[in-house]
Design an enzyme around this catalytic site. Sequence first.
Site, PDB file in Angstrom:
ATOM      1  N   ASP A 174       0.870  -1.192   0.000  1.00 13.47           N
ATOM      2  CA  ASP A 174       0.000   0.000   0.000  1.00 13.47           C
ATOM      3  C   ASP A 174       0.908   1.245   0.000  1.00 13.47           C
ATOM      4  O   ASP A 174       0.815   2.085   0.873  1.00 13.47           O
ATOM      5  CB  ASP A 174      -0.959   0.001   1.205  1.00 13.47           C
ATOM      6  CG  ASP A 174      -0.261  -0.015   2.563  1.00 13.47           C
ATOM      7  OD1 ASP A 174       0.927  -0.406   2.640  1.00 13.47           O
ATOM      8  OD2 ASP A 174      -0.892   0.386   3.559  1.00 13.47           O
ATOM      9  N   HIS A 222       9.357  -0.950   9.283  1.00 18.66           N
ATOM     10  CA  HIS A 222       8.383  -2.054   9.334  1.00 18.66           C
ATOM     11  C   HIS A 222       8.482  -2.939   8.079  1.00 18.66           C
ATOM     12  O   HIS A 222       8.793  -4.127   8.159  1.00 18.66           O
ATOM     13  CB  HIS A 222       6.958  -1.501   9.397  1.00 18.66           C
ATOM     14  CG  HIS A 222       6.655  -0.634  10.564  1.00 18.66           C
ATOM     15  ND1 HIS A 222       6.634  -1.089  11.853  1.00 18.66           N
ATOM     16  CD2 HIS A 222       6.328   0.685  10.630  1.00 18.66           C
ATOM     17  CE1 HIS A 222       6.301  -0.103  12.672  1.00 18.66           C
ATOM     18  NE2 HIS A 222       6.118   0.992  11.946  1.00 18.66           N
TER      19      HIS A 222
END
Length: 305
Positions: A9, A242
């Site tokens: 995303d 992340h």
Amino acid sequence: MKNIIFDVDTGIDDALAIGYAMHSPEIHVLGITTTFGNTSVEEATRNTIQLLDALGESSVPVYPGVEETFAGHEPLEKTTWIHGQNGIGEAQLPQPKQSPQSMQAHDYLIKAIHDHPNNVTIIATANQSNLARAIQKDPSIVEKVDEVIIMGGAVKTDGNITPYAEANIYHDPEAAHYVFQSKVPVTLVGLDVTMQTLLNQETVENWREVDTLYANALADMTEFYINAYKEHNNEARGCALHDPLAVGVAIDSTFVTTKAMHIDVVLEGEEKGRTVGIETNQGNVHTCLEVDAHRFVEHFIQRIV
Ligand code: BDR
Ligand code: CA
């Protein structure tokens, strides 16, 4: 070399993950699927294509997902306070050179897994709606995919989008639940480990000295990301890597230590999106609980620009 499909995303740390993967000889990216979360599907697709162009990798095909959760709801608001209005911290890149593919993301996942049986690793750095749709449409892919490495969840630590939930799970909890219970082999790279992998401002300044379109865009977006962390927590010593850590685990699984768990996702109420892990030898989710953060961050820095 591992065949990889990214599910993203894009997203600042998604962009860092893609750059890291493209510069890693252990990895061959077959294609990229996109979804909503940090931003809309359309923007995530555009950002991904622009980044590939800047990397000189315009031939990697990009397949947009559906702008709807697995349960058929509208996506939540995009997380502009972390990723900016355009999803990449307002960094500017030239107009995309390629168009998105017309095949939908979940159909591409099915096709690619059948084309490369037991020879595809999916690195999912966003919500699970594309993968859940693919498994629902063709459950036989569960046996044919090598591994699914998911950046998501928090088993021992707090959430980041709510006190309980990590963002990628929270954006589509039903999809994550469906994927975990499907028995597809998952390695879960959650906040328990990613919050220890910090990138600091000094590194970003070094990228500016490289002075390419790609390095400058990466520096612009990462600076935005570091500032967002600082606004949230004055003490922050950088931003968390992340999504890049999911790539790191694909390259070298010894960056982390894992435990086999059964993972449940809370689907309703205040704790919605929380990942509850129960240790069991029968668990299909290899959950990362420790990370050699220093070694990983150094590896990432060596390769990213
Ligand atoms: C995850 O959520 C998104 O904001 C990031 O891109 C990352 O995939 C971190 O919780
Ligand atoms: Ca992401």
